[in-house]
Design a protein around this motif. Structure first.
Motif, PDB file in Angstrom:
ATOM      1  N   MET A 175     -29.685  -5.172 -45.808  1.00 23.54           N
ATOM      2  CA  MET A 175     -28.960  -6.081 -44.932  1.00 23.54           C
ATOM      3  C   MET A 175     -29.659  -7.434 -44.822  1.00 23.54           C
ATOM      4  O   MET A 175     -29.000  -8.478 -44.731  1.00 23.54           O
ATOM      5  N   ALA A 176     -30.986  -7.459 -44.830  1.00 26.01           N
ATOM      6  CA  ALA A 176     -31.697  -8.735 -44.790  1.00 26.01           C
ATOM      7  C   ALA A 176     -31.438  -9.539 -46.054  1.00 26.01           C
ATOM      8  O   ALA A 176     -31.264 -10.768 -46.006  1.00 26.01           O
ATOM      9  N   THR A 177     -31.406  -8.874 -47.200  1.00 26.31           N
ATOM     10  CA  THR A 177     -31.112  -9.574 -48.459  1.00 26.31           C
ATOM     11  C   THR A 177     -29.678 -10.070 -48.480  1.00 26.31           C
ATOM     12  O   THR A 177     -29.390 -11.176 -48.957  1.00 26.31           O
ATOM     13  N   LEU A 178     -28.758  -9.269 -47.949  1.00 26.84           N
ATOM     14  CA  LEU A 178     -27.361  -9.688 -47.886  1.00 26.84           C
ATOM     15  C   LEU A 178     -27.211 -10.925 -47.006  1.00 26.84           C
ATOM     16  O   LEU A 178     -26.488 -11.874 -47.357  1.00 26.84           O
ATOM     17  N   ALA A 179     -27.887 -10.945 -45.863  1.00 25.64           N
ATOM     18  CA  ALA A 179     -27.805 -12.096 -44.973  1.00 25.64           C
ATOM     19  C   ALA A 179     -28.378 -13.347 -45.627  1.00 25.64           C
ATOM     20  O   ALA A 179     -27.784 -14.431 -45.570  1.00 25.64           O
ATOM     21  N   SER A 180     -29.534 -13.186 -46.281  1.00 29.67           N
ATOM     22  CA  SER A 180     -30.164 -14.331 -46.924  1.00 29.67           C
ATOM     23  C   SER A 180     -29.294 -14.896 -48.051  1.00 29.67           C
ATOM     24  O   SER A 180     -29.148 -16.110 -48.179  1.00 29.67           O
ATOM     25  N   GLY A 181     -28.702 -14.025 -48.829  1.00 25.96           N
ATOM     26  CA  GLY A 181     -27.904 -14.488 -49.953  1.00 25.96           C
ATOM     27  C   GLY A 181     -26.587 -15.116 -49.561  1.00 25.96           C
ATOM     28  O   GLY A 181     -25.998 -15.875 -50.344  1.00 25.96           O
ATOM     29  N   THR A 182     -26.091 -14.806 -48.369  1.00 25.51           N
ATOM     30  CA  THR A 182     -24.809 -15.361 -47.933  1.00 25.51           C
ATOM     31  C   THR A 182     -24.968 -16.460 -46.890  1.00 25.51           C
ATOM     32  O   THR A 182     -23.982 -16.933 -46.324  1.00 25.51           O
ATOM     33  N   GLY A 183     -26.225 -16.862 -46.609  1.00 28.04           N
ATOM     34  CA  GLY A 183     -26.458 -17.966 -45.697  1.00 28.04           C
ATOM     35  C   GLY A 183     -26.276 -17.632 -44.240  1.00 28.04           C
ATOM     36  O   GLY A 183     -26.046 -18.534 -43.421  1.00 28.04           O
ATOM     37  N   LEU A 184     -26.373 -16.365 -43.861  1.00 31.28           N
ATOM     38  CA  LEU A 184     -26.214 -15.948 -42.479  1.00 31.28           C
ATOM     39  C   LEU A 184     -27.545 -15.518 -41.891  1.00 31.28           C
ATOM     40  O   LEU A 184     -28.488 -15.172 -42.619  1.00 31.28           O
ATOM     41  N   ASP A 185     -27.607 -15.535 -40.556  1.00 27.06           N
ATOM     42  CA  ASP A 185     -28.798 -15.066 -39.872  1.00 27.06           C
ATOM     43  C   ASP A 185     -28.805 -13.547 -39.802  1.00 27.06           C
ATOM     44  O   ASP A 185     -27.758 -12.913 -39.668  1.00 27.06           O
TER      45      ASP A 185
ATOM     46  N   LEU B 114     -13.084 -11.159 -39.132  1.00 25.76           N
ATOM     47  CA  LEU B 114     -13.448 -12.293 -38.289  1.00 25.76           C
ATOM     48  C   LEU B 114     -12.203 -13.028 -37.783  1.00 25.76           C
ATOM     49  O   LEU B 114     -12.167 -13.481 -36.630  1.00 25.76           O
ATOM     50  N   ASP B 115     -11.202 -13.131 -38.624  1.00 25.72           N
ATOM     51  CA  ASP B 115      -9.957 -13.759 -38.180  1.00 25.72           C
ATOM     52  C   ASP B 115      -9.315 -12.952 -37.055  1.00 25.72           C
ATOM     53  O   ASP B 115      -8.769 -13.511 -36.092  1.00 25.72           O
ATOM     54  N   GLU B 116      -9.355 -11.603 -37.166  1.00 26.77           N
ATOM     55  CA  GLU B 116      -8.801 -10.762 -36.107  1.00 26.77           C
ATOM     56  C   GLU B 116      -9.576 -10.923 -34.802  1.00 26.77           C
ATOM     57  O   GLU B 116      -8.982 -10.933 -33.715  1.00 26.77           O
ATOM     58  N   VAL B 117     -10.906 -11.092 -34.903  1.00 20.44           N
ATOM     59  CA  VAL B 117     -11.726 -11.284 -33.714  1.00 20.44           C
ATOM     60  C   VAL B 117     -11.377 -12.612 -33.052  1.00 20.44           C
ATOM     61  O   VAL B 117     -11.213 -12.696 -31.817  1.00 20.44           O
ATOM     62  N   ARG B 118     -11.257 -13.663 -33.846  1.00 24.90           N
ATOM     63  CA  ARG B 118     -10.920 -14.981 -33.283  1.00 24.90           C
ATOM     64  C   ARG B 118      -9.559 -14.937 -32.604  1.00 24.90           C
ATOM     65  O   ARG B 118      -9.371 -15.525 -31.527  1.00 24.90           O
ATOM     66  N   ALA B 119      -8.601 -14.237 -33.228  1.00 23.91           N
ATOM     67  CA  ALA B 119      -7.273 -14.139 -32.626  1.00 23.91           C
ATOM     68  C   ALA B 119      -7.338 -13.388 -31.301  1.00 23.91           C
ATOM     69  O   ALA B 119      -6.670 -13.765 -30.328  1.00 23.91           O
ATOM     70  N   ALA B 120      -8.155 -12.323 -31.240  1.00 25.58           N
ATOM     71  CA  ALA B 120      -8.276 -11.555 -29.999  1.00 25.58           C
ATOM     72  C   ALA B 120      -8.962 -12.366 -28.908  1.00 25.58           C
ATOM     73  O   ALA B 120      -8.726 -12.131 -27.713  1.00 25.58           O
ATOM     74  N   LEU B 121      -9.804 -13.333 -29.297  1.00 22.26           N
ATOM     75  CA  LEU B 121     -10.530 -14.154 -28.320  1.00 22.26           C
ATOM     76  C   LEU B 121      -9.840 -15.486 -28.082  1.00 22.26           C
ATOM     77  O   LEU B 121     -10.472 -16.453 -27.629  1.00 22.26           O
ATOM     78  N   GLY B 122      -8.569 -15.577 -28.402  1.00 24.70           N
ATOM     79  CA  GLY B 122      -7.808 -16.784 -28.115  1.00 24.70           C
ATOM     80  C   GLY B 122      -8.087 -17.927 -29.058  1.00 24.70           C
ATOM     81  O   GLY B 122      -7.942 -19.095 -28.673  1.00 24.70           O
ATOM     82  N   GLY B 123      -8.491 -17.644 -30.267  1.00 26.82           N
ATOM     83  CA  GLY B 123      -8.724 -18.691 -31.254  1.00 26.82           C
ATOM     84  C   GLY B 123     -10.113 -19.277 -31.228  1.00 26.82           C
ATOM     85  O   GLY B 123     -10.410 -20.225 -31.964  1.00 26.82           O
ATOM     86  N   ARG B 124     -10.988 -18.747 -30.402  1.00 23.14           N
ATOM     87  CA  ARG B 124     -12.343 -19.285 -30.305  1.00 23.14           C
ATOM     88  C   ARG B 124     -13.146 -18.969 -31.556  1.00 23.14           C
ATOM     89  O   ARG B 124     -13.140 -17.851 -32.056  1.00 23.14           O
ATOM     90  N   ILE B 125     -13.837 -19.966 -32.090  1.00 23.20           N
ATOM     91  CA  ILE B 125     -14.693 -19.763 -33.255  1.00 23.20           C
ATOM     92  C   ILE B 125     -16.043 -19.228 -32.785  1.00 23.20           C
ATOM     93  O   ILE B 125     -16.693 -19.833 -31.926  1.00 23.20           O
ATOM     94  N   VAL B 126     -16.442 -18.080 -33.326  1.00 21.49           N
ATOM     95  CA  VAL B 126     -17.721 -17.464 -32.963  1.00 21.49           C
ATOM     96  C   VAL B 126     -18.587 -17.351 -34.208  1.00 21.49           C
ATOM     97  O   VAL B 126     -18.093 -17.206 -35.329  1.00 21.49           O
ATOM     98  N   GLN B 127     -19.870 -17.402 -33.983  1.00 15.88           N
ATOM     99  CA  GLN B 127     -20.818 -17.336 -35.096  1.00 15.88           C
ATOM    100  C   GLN B 127     -20.966 -15.895 -35.583  1.00 15.88           C
ATOM    101  O   GLN B 127     -20.952 -14.954 -34.794  1.00 15.88           O
TER     102      GLN B 127
END
Length: 590
Positions: free
Chosen positions: A80-90, A139-152
């Motif tokens: 998971m650490a390698t996956l995060a590093s390779g995709t630019g995520l924390d 992630l799109d489903e999460v944003r829709a459930a939260l009223g369109g809010r963009i979350v990290q």
């Protein structure tokens, strides 16, 4: 207050310039990242495991590569650490962060479990910790459930996310029970023993599936099981143990764990995890609770997934002297006389699981291996014996029972043990070896001792050769013993008295177990053997040379004084070693 308002009410550091705003588009080219190559190049996962995972991924493209690697036992943190590093995520450990309970309630625990995500506060802002960097749809489903809010989005291990979600579920659910089992099993001692020429491989001890498989094996060893059955159905998985010859249902893991459990067992047995359409056989060497143990693994495809059966082979089970196998003193003395003879064939017969191999191994351990050349041909070699040459057949390369026997006959043998006489060629060579001065021990799958004679004749051996080569035949079964902890006398019922009277027995009381924790409330614990010994004397050899039917031969043997399986079982029942119900279950009326 809505979940969106509650989440917004928390203080957040205000960005001073536009570039501090998090944007899901500023992640680089995720699709160009090769997780497998990155893990292999860094040495975090072996290249063999990566290639195996790629093959499985091709068969199941809906499952991401990192999930396949975790199922196969790769280290969660490294993947998971390698996956995060390779995709630019924390990459973070969500257990050290605050879970946003309001947002969790808005999304729903079941939704979060099915998508392997959890809302947390990371770096002072609301984030979604997930185990899949490329699942944009979720992630799109999460944003829709939260009223369109963009979350990290941040990356976390699936097990950490699962633990946090389990903490939010009432402790009466089955899922939490499974998780508790995994945590308990993680402390156990189940270690895969690598061959001397194998490279060191990470067994992925952090994986929940690995811990669960370890838990199953540990429990089987503690319960004294001889076999483990992993049986899938349309909506469930059932794990059964064979204890004292009877199957007991022991566990019911979630259906979604079946593929992962099967893959883990296949990896341990060095089988092809990508092949799910054909049966496979393998072997696992383990250290369980500090003692060596072998597991013989067999997989078979079914409409609902692969069924797996593991037979536990414990060397301590064959280090049993003949006198502890349940022989009557007269039968034991006769059998010892036979194995001391210089030539001839001795056969042990009975169905699978009746203890034939144990009897043969115990017999060979009474031979003087310092002065005798003792060799075996087996399929497979179940136990390693000191001072004895053991060969395992390999049908695919032409090393059959017959060809192995020919090889051993050129090795100056005194005693040869054949795992099983299955065909005319093997039987012919065994007869020739017996007639030319060798003692041959082998097994047959027949129901009683006289049937073994007719089986050899039906295979194609001439009756006069059978009569001249075979010295003795031992038919046997295994019966459950009365539990020594809760054994107690019980008056004989009217039905039992009628059965005993038909066999010429009159008994006032029988010994039965009342049921206790030591015997799982069954009243029976452990097993003992019952035996039917047929010795070939001159009158019987003459009778066999005339090619009699099995019924004629059996009648002659009984008239000559042969003790049948039913008679030996009743004799042990009268001695308080077993019960009448076991006698009727295991034996047939003579």
């Amino acid at each position: 207050m809505t979940a969106h308002d509650a989440a917004s009410s928390r203080p957040e550091p205000q960005p001073t310039i536009t570039r501090d705003l998090w944007s899901p588009n500023a992640l680089g080219d995720r699709d160009a990242f090769d997780l497998g190559a990155s893990l292999a190049n860094s040495g975090l996962v072996s290249r063999e495991l990566v290639e195996s995972a790629r093959r499985v991924h091709i068969q199941t493209p809906s499952k991401p590569l990192h999930a396949v690697l975790l199922d196969m036992g790769a280290d969660e943190h490294a993947v998971m650490a390698t996956l995060a590093s390779g995709t630019g995520l924390d990459y973070t450990d969500p257990s050290s962060a605050d879970v946003d309970q309001e947002t969790l309630g808005t999304l729903g625990i079941e939704f979060c479990k099915s998508r392997s995500l959890i809302p947390i506060y990371f770096g002072g802002r609301l984030c979604i910790a997930t185990s899949d960097a490329l699942d944009i749809r979720t992630l799109d489903e999460v944003r829709a459930a939260l009223g369109g809010r963009i979350v990290q989005q941040v990356i976390a291990t699936p097990s950490a996310i699962c633990r946090l979600l389990d903490d939010a579920v009432p402790e009466t659910t089955d899922e939490l029970d499974v998780q508790q089992l995994l945590e308990d099993a993680a402390e156990g001692d189940v270690e895969v023993v690598q061959e001397e020429d194998d490279d060191e491989v990470d067994d992925g001890s952090a994986s929940p599936v690995v811990r669960y498989v370890n838990h199953v094996i540990q429990t089987a060893v503690r319960e004294g099981a001889s076999d483990i059955h992993v049986e899938p159905s349309e909506s469930a998985v059932k794990i059964r143990f064979r204890i004292d010859g009877v199957l007991y249902e022991m566990m019911n893991p979630p259906r979604r764990m079946l593929a992962s459990m099967t893959s883990r067992i296949k990896i341990m047995a060095s089988l092809d995890i990508a092949e799910r359409r054909l049966p496979q056989d393998g072997r696992i060497r383990l250290q369980v609770f500090g003692r060596p143990l072998d597991l013989r693994v067999s997989t078979a495809p079914t409409p609902h997934g692969e069924k797996t059966v593991m037979r536990l082979l414990d060397n301590r089970s064959i280090q049993v002297p003949l006198e502890d196998l349940g022989f009557h003193e007269d039968t034991l003395a006769a059998w010892r006389d036979e194995i001391a003879k210089p030539h001839g064939i001795l056969l042990v017969t009975g169905p699978t699981g009746s203890g034939k191999t144990t009897t043969l191994y115990a017999s060979m351990q009474e031979l003087d291996t310092q002065q005798l050349n003792v060799s075996t041909v087996e399929d497979p070699v179940e136990y390693q014996l000191r001072g004895i040459t053991q060969m395992q057949t390999h049908e695919r390369i032409g090393l059959t029972f017959a060809s192995s026997l020919r090889t051993l006959l050129r090795q100056d043998p005194d005693v040869i043990m054949i795992g099983e006489i299955r065909d005319h060629e093997t039987a012919t060579i065994a007869i020739q070896a017996a007639l030319t001065g060798h003692l041959v021990l082998s097994t047959l799958h027949t129901n009683d001792a006289p049937s073994s004679v007719t089986r050899l004749i039906n295979i194609g051996i001439e009756p006069f050769l059978v009569a001249g080569a075979v010295n003795g035949i031992l038919a046997q079964r295994l019966m459950r013993r009365v539990c020594s902890t809760c054994a107690a006398p019980k008056p004989v019922s009217r039905e039992a008295a009628a059965i005993l009277d038909r066999h010429g027995m009159s008994i006032d009381t029988l010994t039965e177990g009342t049921g206790c924790d030591a015997c799982r409330q069954t009243g029976l614990s452990g097993r003992l053997g019952i035996h039917e010994m047929l010795l070939l004397d001159d009158p019987l050899r003459d009778r066999i040379a005339g090619n009699p039917s099995v019924n004629e031969l059996r009648s002659h043997c009984c008239a000559a004084g042969m003790t049948t399986l039913r008679e030996d079982a009743l004799r042990k029942m009268a001695a308080g070693k077993t019960t009448l119900s076991e006698v009727l279950r295991v034996t047939t009326d003579d």
